[in-house]
Design a protein around this motif. Structure first.
Motif, mmCIF file in Angstrom:
data_model
loop_
_atom_site.group_PDB
_atom_site.id
_atom_site.type_symbol
_atom_site.label_atom_id
_atom_site.label_comp_id
_atom_site.label_asym_id
_atom_site.label_seq_id
_atom_site.Cartn_x
_atom_site.Cartn_y
_atom_site.Cartn_z
ATOM 1 N N ILE A 1 -0.583 5.669 5.416
ATOM 2 C CA ILE A 1 -1.783 4.912 5.046
ATOM 3 C C ILE A 1 -2.252 3.989 6.185
ATOM 4 O O ILE A 1 -2.981 3.029 5.950
ATOM 5 C CB ILE A 1 -1.510 4.088 3.764
ATOM 6 N N HIS B 1 -3.591 0.714 -3.606
ATOM 7 C CA HIS B 1 -4.516 0.328 -2.538
ATOM 8 C C HIS B 1 -4.248 -1.049 -1.955
ATOM 9 O O HIS B 1 -4.727 -1.365 -0.866
ATOM 10 C CB HIS B 1 -5.956 0.414 -3.027
ATOM 11 N N MET C 1 -3.867 9.379 0.040
ATOM 12 C CA MET C 1 -5.303 9.155 -0.029
ATOM 13 C C MET C 1 -5.926 10.230 -0.921
ATOM 14 O O MET C 1 -5.310 11.262 -1.200
ATOM 15 C CB MET C 1 -5.912 9.216 1.376
ATOM 16 N N PRO D 1 -6.089 4.911 -1.187
ATOM 17 C CA PRO D 1 -4.733 5.312 -1.592
ATOM 18 C C PRO D 1 -4.484 5.062 -3.071
ATOM 19 O O PRO D 1 -5.201 4.302 -3.720
ATOM 20 C CB PRO D 1 -3.822 4.415 -0.740
ATOM 21 N N ILE E 1 0.845 -1.198 0.000
ATOM 22 C CA ILE E 1 0.000 0.000 0.000
ATOM 23 C C ILE E 1 0.879 1.245 0.000
ATOM 24 O O ILE E 1 1.922 1.287 0.655
ATOM 25 C CB ILE E 1 -0.923 0.007 1.238
ATOM 26 N N GLU E 2 0.436 2.253 -0.751
ATOM 27 C CA GLU E 2 1.147 3.537 -0.778
ATOM 28 C C GLU E 2 0.141 4.653 -1.042
ATOM 29 O O GLU E 2 -0.730 4.518 -1.890
ATOM 30 C CB GLU E 2 2.206 3.533 -1.882
ATOM 31 N N GLY E 3 0.284 5.747 -0.276
ATOM 32 C CA GLY E 3 -0.585 6.898 -0.476
ATOM 33 C C GLY E 3 -0.132 7.726 -1.658
ATOM 34 O O GLY E 3 0.703 7.281 -2.441
ATOM 35 N N THR F 1 1.765 10.240 2.215
ATOM 36 C CA THR F 1 1.748 8.814 1.903
ATOM 37 C C THR F 1 1.515 7.935 3.131
ATOM 38 O O THR F 1 1.676 6.719 3.074
ATOM 39 C CB THR F 1 3.059 8.398 1.207
ATOM 40 N N TRP G 1 -6.047 3.647 6.363
ATOM 41 C CA TRP G 1 -6.581 2.803 5.297
ATOM 42 C C TRP G 1 -6.410 1.320 5.644
ATOM 43 O O TRP G 1 -7.331 0.518 5.454
ATOM 44 C CB TRP G 1 -5.900 3.120 3.970
#
Length: 387
Positions: free
Chosen positions: A374, A172, A153, A169, A149-151, A372, A377
Motif C-alpha cells: 500500500i 484505509h 487496493m 485499500p 493501512i492494509e491492502g 497488500t 496509497w
C-alpha cells in the motif's frame, strides 16, 4: 487512557455560529453521539442549528435495519424531522431533497474498512452536493481501527460496487473527513467542503484505547471485539459458513454444523496478534439458523497492525482444504448488489479472487502479500491527513 477526546460535532457546537450554515440537512444515524453521550441530532438542535431534515444510510436512522435490506423514508420519533433514506429508492440526495437546504452536515461513525457502506454513502453525498452546489460539512470522527493501512487496493474496472466504489485499500487508515478531502481532489468534484476535525485523536491508537463505551454502528457490529474481528471474517459472507450473525458475537465467531475439529495450527502460526479458539454456537438468524454450529472464536490481542486480510483469506483457504466436501461459495444479495454474485471480488477488490484459493499454499501466501502493498496509497493520501 486519560486522554480527552472530542469529535467534530463537539468542536462545531463549541466554536461555530449556527446561523452561518443556514438551513441544514443532516446525514446521520443513532450511532452518532457527542463525546458526552448525547445523540448528535439532538445536540445540534439544542445548540440552535437549523436542521430541516435527516438523511439515513444503510441500516436506517436506527442503525438496526437488516444487513443489505431496503430502507424506506420515514419520520424521526425523537425530533419529528422527515427522514430521507439513502439506502432505499436512491443512494444520493436529489434536487428535491436539497430544495430549501443551504448546507449538508455528515455525522456518521465509520469503522475504517472499505466494504463498510457508510463511506460510500458519503461519496454519493459529495457528488450530490457538487451537482447541486450545496456546502458539505463533515463532522469528523476517529478511525476506530487506528491509522494503520492494509491492502488490497480495489480494481475499479471490475470490482466497483456500493461496498467499494473507488481505488482505496481495504483498511484505509483515514477518517471520513480525510477521505472526503482526498476524493474531492482526486475526483475533481469541486465541492464547497469543510471538515470539522476531532481533537485529541492519535492515529496510532484504536478508539477502544480511550476507554470510550462502544456504540453499535450496525446490527452485527455490537462490540469492540466484533469490530476488530470483522476485517478477518467479513469475507465469509461470500461462503456457505455462518459469520456469527444471530449470536452474541457476530463476526467474532464463525462456523457451520460440519466444521467440527478444525485444525487451528496453521492459522495460529501466521500471527501472535490474534488468538483463534474452537467453539460452538446456535445462531438465531442467517445461515444455519437454530442449528448447532462448530467453528472458531476470534480474539484480537494487538489491534494496530494485525494482518486481517491475510488471516481472513487464509482462514477460508484452510476451511476449503479441510472440508472440501462441505465448503462452497454462496451469493450474498443486498439492496446494492441484488444478485449477490461475485461477492468475494467486491469485498477484496480483486477480480476473480476465488481463483486465489486454488493456488498452492506457498503461491497463495506470496500473492496475498503482493496484493497488500500500500506504499502508493500512503503517498497519495498523505497530503489530506489531518491528524
Amino acid at each position: 487512557m486519560n486522554i480527552h477526546l472530542s469529535f467534530g460535532i463537539d468542536q462545531l457546537i463549541q466554536h461555530s455560529n449556527p446561523a452561518q450554515y443556514g438551513r441544514i440537512g443532516l446525514v446521520t444515524n443513532d450511532a452518532a453521539y457527542t463525546a458526552m453521550g448525547q445523540q448528535s441530532r439532538l445536540a445540534l438542535l439544542e445548540a440552535d442549528f437549523s436542521i430541516q431534515k435527516l438523511f439515513s444510510p444503510e441500516h436506517g436512522l436506527s442503525a438496526k435495519g437488516p444487513d443489505g435490506a431496503f430502507i424506506p423514508n420515514g419520520v424521526d420519533s425523537l425530533t419529528a424531522l422527515p427522514i430521507v433514506s439513502l439506502y432505499g429508492e436512491k443512494l444520493a440526495p436529489n434536487s428535491t431533497d436539497l430544495t430549501n437546504i443551504d448546507t449538508v452536515f455528515f455525522d456518521i461513525p465509520d469503522i475504517g474498512l472499505r466494504y463498510y457502506t457508510y463511506l460510500w454513502t458519503l461519496t454519493h453525498v459529495l457528488e450530490s452536493c457538487a451537482a447541486h452546489q450545496k456546502k458539505l460539512v463533515i463532522l469528523d470522527r476517529p478511525n476506530p481501527l487506528s491509522g494503520s493501512i492494509e491492502g488490497p487496493m480495489l480494481e475499479e474496472n471490475n470490482c466497483s460496487s456500493f461496498i467499494g466504489r473507488w481505488n482505496i485499500p481495504v483498511r484505509h487508515g483515514c477518517t471520513l473527513g480525510e477521505l472526503a478531502m482526498f476524493f474531492n481532489a482526486d475526483k475533481n468534484l469541486q465541492v464547497d467542503l469543510q471538515v470539522v476535525s476531532c481533537k485529541g485523536w492519535n492515529r496510532n491508537l484504536i478508539l477502544r484505547d480511550y476507554g470510550m463505551p462502544f456504540q453499535p454502528t450496525s446490527p452485527a457490529i455490537v462490540s469492540w471485539e466484533c469490530m476488530l474481528a470483522y476485517p478477518i471474517t467479513a469475507y465469509l459472507e461470500a461462503t456457505n459458513l455462518s459469520d456469527g450473525r444471530g449470536t452474541n458475537a457476530p463476526f467474532a465467531q464463525i462456523g457451520a454444523p460440519w466444521l467440527q475439529g478444525f485444525d487451528l495450527s496453521k492459522l495460529q502460526g501466521l500471527t501472535e496478534d490474534v488468538v483463534f479458539e474452537n467453539c460452538q454456537f446456535v445462531p438465531s438468524e442467517g445461515k444455519f439458523m437454530n442449528e448447532v454450529c462448530y467453528g472458531l472464536k476470534i480474539r484480537v490481542k494487538k489491534a494496530q497492525h494485525y494482518p486481517s486480510t491475510l488471516l481472513g483469506l487464509c482462514l477460508i483457504k484452510l476451511i476449503k482444504a479441510q472440508y472440501s466436501a462441505y465448503f462452497s461459495w454462496k451469493p450474498y444479495p443486498t439492496r446494492a448488489n441484488p444478485t449477490g454474485l461475485r461477492h468475494l471480488d467486491l469485498l477484496t477488490g480483486i477480480y476473480q479472487s476465488e481463483r486465489l484459493l486454488e493456488l498452492t499454499w506457498v503461491d497463495f501466501l506470496s500473492q496475498i502479500k503482493d496484493f497488500t502493498q500500500i506504499t502508493e496509497w500512503q503517498r497519495k493520501v498523505s497530503p489530506y491527513l489531518l491528524y
